[in-house]
Scaffold this motif. Structure first.
Motif, PDB file in Angstrom:
ATOM      1  N   HIS A 106      58.800 -85.624  52.589  1.00 34.62           N
ATOM      2  CA  HIS A 106      57.819 -86.002  51.558  1.00 34.62           C
ATOM      3  C   HIS A 106      57.513 -84.806  50.666  1.00 34.62           C
ATOM      4  O   HIS A 106      57.460 -84.916  49.433  1.00 34.62           O
ATOM      5  CB  HIS A 106      56.551 -86.509  52.227  1.00 34.62           C
ATOM      6  CG  HIS A 106      55.531 -87.048  51.252  1.00 34.62           C
ATOM      7  ND1 HIS A 106      54.646 -86.231  50.572  1.00 34.62           N
ATOM      8  CD2 HIS A 106      55.257 -88.317  50.838  1.00 34.62           C
ATOM      9  CE1 HIS A 106      53.877 -86.965  49.791  1.00 34.62           C
ATOM     10  NE2 HIS A 106      54.221 -88.236  49.928  1.00 34.62           N
ATOM     11  N   GLU A 107      57.335 -83.626  51.266  1.00 33.25           N
ATOM     12  CA  GLU A 107      57.006 -82.427  50.499  1.00 33.25           C
ATOM     13  C   GLU A 107      58.154 -82.021  49.580  1.00 33.25           C
ATOM     14  O   GLU A 107      57.937 -81.657  48.415  1.00 33.25           O
ATOM     15  CB  GLU A 107      56.668 -81.269  51.449  1.00 33.25           C
ATOM     16  CG  GLU A 107      55.388 -81.455  52.244  1.00 33.25           C
ATOM     17  CD  GLU A 107      55.537 -82.483  53.376  1.00 33.25           C
ATOM     18  OE1 GLU A 107      56.697 -82.774  53.758  1.00 33.25           O
ATOM     19  OE2 GLU A 107      54.508 -82.998  53.848  1.00 33.25           O
ATOM     20  N   ASN A 108      59.387 -82.109  50.082  1.00 30.12           N
ATOM     21  CA  ASN A 108      60.526 -81.716  49.253  1.00 30.12           C
ATOM     22  C   ASN A 108      60.754 -82.675  48.086  1.00 30.12           C
ATOM     23  O   ASN A 108      61.126 -82.255  46.993  1.00 30.12           O
ATOM     24  CB  ASN A 108      61.794 -81.619  50.113  1.00 30.12           C
ATOM     25  CG  ASN A 108      61.838 -80.339  50.917  1.00 30.12           C
ATOM     26  OD1 ASN A 108      61.193 -79.345  50.572  1.00 30.12           O
ATOM     27  ND2 ASN A 108      62.601 -80.339  52.004  1.00 30.12           N
ATOM     28  N   LEU A 109      60.543 -83.964  48.316  1.00 34.20           N
ATOM     29  CA  LEU A 109      60.689 -84.922  47.225  1.00 34.20           C
ATOM     30  C   LEU A 109      59.645 -84.667  46.140  1.00 34.20           C
ATOM     31  O   LEU A 109      59.949 -84.710  44.939  1.00 34.20           O
ATOM     32  CB  LEU A 109      60.573 -86.354  47.750  1.00 34.20           C
ATOM     33  CG  LEU A 109      61.724 -86.851  48.637  1.00 34.20           C
ATOM     34  CD1 LEU A 109      61.397 -88.224  49.224  1.00 34.20           C
ATOM     35  CD2 LEU A 109      63.031 -86.923  47.851  1.00 34.20           C
ATOM     36  N   GLN A 110      58.398 -84.414  46.545  1.00 35.74           N
ATOM     37  CA  GLN A 110      57.344 -84.118  45.564  1.00 35.74           C
ATOM     38  C   GLN A 110      57.641 -82.816  44.825  1.00 35.74           C
ATOM     39  O   GLN A 110      57.432 -82.710  43.604  1.00 35.74           O
ATOM     40  CB  GLN A 110      55.981 -84.020  46.260  1.00 35.74           C
ATOM     41  CG  GLN A 110      55.502 -85.297  46.926  1.00 35.74           C
ATOM     42  CD  GLN A 110      55.053 -86.367  45.933  1.00 35.74           C
ATOM     43  OE1 GLN A 110      55.102 -86.181  44.717  1.00 35.74           O
ATOM     44  NE2 GLN A 110      54.621 -87.512  46.448  1.00 35.74           N
ATOM     45  N   SER A 111      58.167 -81.819  45.550  1.00 37.87           N
ATOM     46  CA  SER A 111      58.512 -80.545  44.919  1.00 37.87           C
ATOM     47  C   SER A 111      59.630 -80.723  43.902  1.00 37.87           C
ATOM     48  O   SER A 111      59.595 -80.137  42.804  1.00 37.87           O
ATOM     49  CB  SER A 111      58.937 -79.535  45.999  1.00 37.87           C
ATOM     50  OG  SER A 111      59.453 -78.365  45.420  1.00 37.87           O
ATOM     51  N   ALA A 112      60.630 -81.538  44.250  1.00 38.05           N
ATOM     52  CA  ALA A 112      61.737 -81.786  43.321  1.00 38.05           C
ATOM     53  C   ALA A 112      61.228 -82.459  42.049  1.00 38.05           C
ATOM     54  O   ALA A 112      61.694 -82.147  40.944  1.00 38.05           O
ATOM     55  CB  ALA A 112      62.796 -82.654  43.996  1.00 38.05           C
ATOM     56  N   TRP A 113      60.264 -83.363  42.181  1.00 39.32           N
ATOM     57  CA  TRP A 113      59.720 -84.047  41.008  1.00 39.32           C
ATOM     58  C   TRP A 113      58.927 -83.076  40.123  1.00 39.32           C
ATOM     59  O   TRP A 113      59.059 -83.097  38.894  1.00 39.32           O
ATOM     60  CB  TRP A 113      58.839 -85.214  41.437  1.00 39.32           C
ATOM     61  CG  TRP A 113      58.093 -85.857  40.304  1.00 39.32           C
ATOM     62  CD1 TRP A 113      56.747 -85.996  40.169  1.00 39.32           C
ATOM     63  CD2 TRP A 113      58.664 -86.430  39.124  1.00 39.32           C
ATOM     64  NE1 TRP A 113      56.434 -86.619  38.991  1.00 39.32           N
ATOM     65  CE2 TRP A 113      57.599 -86.905  38.327  1.00 39.32           C
ATOM     66  CE3 TRP A 113      59.966 -86.590  38.663  1.00 39.32           C
ATOM     67  CZ2 TRP A 113      57.790 -87.516  37.101  1.00 39.32           C
ATOM     68  CZ3 TRP A 113      60.166 -87.203  37.433  1.00 39.32           C
ATOM     69  CH2 TRP A 113      59.092 -87.663  36.675  1.00 39.32           C
ATOM     70  N   ARG A 114      58.126 -82.211  40.728  1.00 32.08           N
ATOM     71  CA  ARG A 114      57.367 -81.238  39.927  1.00 32.08           C
ATOM     72  C   ARG A 114      58.326 -80.312  39.175  1.00 32.08           C
ATOM     73  O   ARG A 114      58.085 -79.944  38.022  1.00 32.08           O
ATOM     74  CB  ARG A 114      56.430 -80.426  40.833  1.00 32.08           C
ATOM     75  CG  ARG A 114      55.254 -81.228  41.377  1.00 32.08           C
ATOM     76  CD  ARG A 114      54.211 -80.335  42.013  1.00 32.08           C
ATOM     77  NE  ARG A 114      54.730 -79.631  43.185  1.00 32.08           N
ATOM     78  CZ  ARG A 114      54.700 -80.121  44.426  1.00 32.08           C
ATOM     79  NH1 ARG A 114      54.149 -81.304  44.653  1.00 32.08           N
ATOM     80  NH2 ARG A 114      55.178 -79.419  45.433  1.00 32.08           N
TER      81      ARG A 114
END
Length: 526
Positions: free
Chosen positions: A449-457
């Motif tokens: 979840h954290e990596n997906l959100q980081s990729a979006w930012r």
């Protein structure tokens, strides 16, 4: 204001008034873009001409919520633009045509009210016979503007339509607008542009689902902005030779306005575009090839040869001793039908009507299942990326400068993929490329979840620049992210691009890797 009006900026004198001329030009571009992306101009563009004929494809009306959206957008068009014209003529078309008035009508409160009621009564029908509609409207006299609103791909090829429009408008001074209303997936943008340019007209395409927005007016502004960027580069080079603190500060401010203002801040964005992802856990999806192995006609034993096999008989040919010759069997034509088999032989077939009726019902059920599958594939991220089934995925994003007007669409497409299809994968990475490559992570990382959100930012910070160096991006994916490819079975590279690479790619893509390319904004000349 045209950028050439400010050429004096590059003089070595670099007067303050010239710099403010350049700044005012940028401000005008920003205001113009904001104005073009508001209200009816966002959906239909800017309608030119005083005596306007509208040709409306009733498939644009559709049904349900889309019908209400079309009516709302068209009523806005009437209030904001059509009410200021001198004359109007409207014609709807599907398989047939239907006109509101026999001749162009003077614009008045009563005619506008008639038009509003007429639009609300439109109903979708099969077919999109644009050529028939054009033939009818070109018989009218007194119009100086033609607006064609398409809701689906026309029944006729664009070459035929282009030739007919050119021949019919020759010498008439008719302004031609070609507009696609929420059907960019059926009418590619390149086809729309080519058709409009062939007839010397204007084009407009807007799709709120994918935030694809393009028009003749917007592209002209983009060309001016690119000229401004080029001119800015020349001035900055001059400033290095003739330093001036005040002028340098002014140019930095202008550079920021160009880089961040028109191309990103003013483009239409989906709701909550910059908000955090809403991540879903997808089902264990199969590719269509794998799905058909289970649900295809052959798997269901519904292919024609499988169904006919129990009642298909080969002609018999045997040697009859008493006659001392070879005899072939014959059959009465009313009893059996001769049917060519898949291996080229001929079979005698007999099928009872009840058997055929049951087979027809089974085929109808299979057809409905395939239609549901196609509808499912055409929704959300699958419409853009297909079904991403591999467990290790690398995404390559084209952020070359020619895609500047599509950066919101690129980001939104990536957002849909991150939200809907990647949460059940093992590892992933994102590589953006223009002239150089920019990687979200040095190599693939575990999906969380954290990596997906980081990729979006990270994706929200991307800016389009440079050319289209696809080869470097592919090399990075293959040599770094997939260097241990032999240890893994399920992995794929997804290329999201808007045109032809800088390099010749024949024979170069990734041996041993599933490779997928998608292009969903269809640039002209690509």
């Amino acid at each position: 204001m045209h950028i050439s009006d400010c050429r004096s900026v590059v003089k070595l004198t670099l007067a303050d008034e010239s710099f403010w001329c350049f700044g005012r030009a940028i401000e005008l571009y920003q205001q113009r873009i904001r104005w073009l992306t508001e209200n009816s101009r966002k959906a239909f563009g800017l309608i030119k001409g005083a005596r306007v004929g509208l040709v409306i494809d009733v498939t644009a009306v559709s049904s349900g919520s889309q019908k209400e959206e079309f009516q709302t957008d068209f009523l806005s068009l009437i209030e904001e633009q059509l009410s200021h014209k001198e004359k109007l003529y409207v014609l709807s078309f599907g398989s047939t045509t239907s006109a509101l008035w026999p001749d162009p009508a003077e614009v008045s409160s009563s005619t506008l009210q008639e038009l509003k009621l007429w639009v609300k009564s439109l109903q979708p029908e099969g077919g999109s016979n644009l050529l028939q509609a054009l033939r009818k409207i070109f018989t009218l006299k007194g119009l100086n503007s033609l607006v064609t609103i398409m809701g689906s791909c026309p029944d006729q090829p664009s070459e035929i339509l282009s030739n007919y429009i050119q021949q019919s408008t020759m010498g008439r001074g008719l302004i031609t607008h070609i507009i696609t209303y929420k059907c960019n997936n059926q009418v590619p943008l390149a086809v729309l542009k080519n058709l409009a340019e062939a007839v010397g007209g204007y084009y407009h395409c807007y799709s709120p689902e994918t935030e694809v927005y393009s028009s003749w007016d917007m592209d002209q502004l983009l060309a001016e902005i690119q000229k401004a960027q080029s001119l800015l580069g020349h001035i900055q080079a001059l400033l290095h030779k003739t330093p001036c603190e005040e002028l340098t500060s002014m140019m930095k401010e202008i550079s920021t306005e160009i880089a961040e203002g028109p191309l990103t801040g003013l483009l239409p964005k989906p709701p909550k575009h910059e908000g955090p992802l809403t991540i879903e856990f997808p089902n264990l999806d199969k590719t269509s090839a794998e799905w058909l192995k289970i649900n295809g006609l052959k798997a269901k034993k519904l292919s024609l040869y499988q169904v006919l096999a129990p009642n298909a008989f080969s002609p018999v040919e045997e040697f009859v001793p008493i006659l001392q010759k070879t005899v072939s069997s014959t059959i009465h034509e009313r009893a059996m039908v001769q049917f060519e088999w898949h291996d080229g032989t001929v079979k005698n077939v007999h099928v009872d009507p009840p058997f055929l009726y049951e087979y027809q019902k089974q085929l109808n059920r299979a057809l409905r299942m395939y239609e549901r599958r196609i509808e499912w594939l055409s929704l959300a991220s699958r419409r853009i990326w297909g079904t991403v089934c591999e467990k290790r995925v690398v995404i390559l994003l084209d952020i070359s400068v020619t895609n500047s007007m599509y950066i919101i669409h690129i980001q939104h497409s990536l957002r849909l993929l991150l939200e809907e299809q990647l949460s059940n994968k093992d590892r992933f990475n994102i590589i953006a490329f223009g002239s150089t490559i920019e990687s979200w992570r040095p190599e693939m990382v575990a999906v969380s979840h954290e990596n997906l959100q980081s990729a979006w930012r990270w994706a929200l910070t991307l800016r389009c620049q440079g050319s289209r160096n696809v080869l470097s991006a592919l090399r990075k994916a293959v040599e770094v992210d997939f260097r241990d490819k032999d240890k893994h079975q399920s992995q794929g590279i997804y290329l999201f691009t808007g045109g032809i690479p800088d390099q010749d790619m024949v024979g170069r893509p990734c041996p041993g890797h599933p490779f997928y390319a998608t292009n969903s904004w269809f640039q002209l000349g690509s």
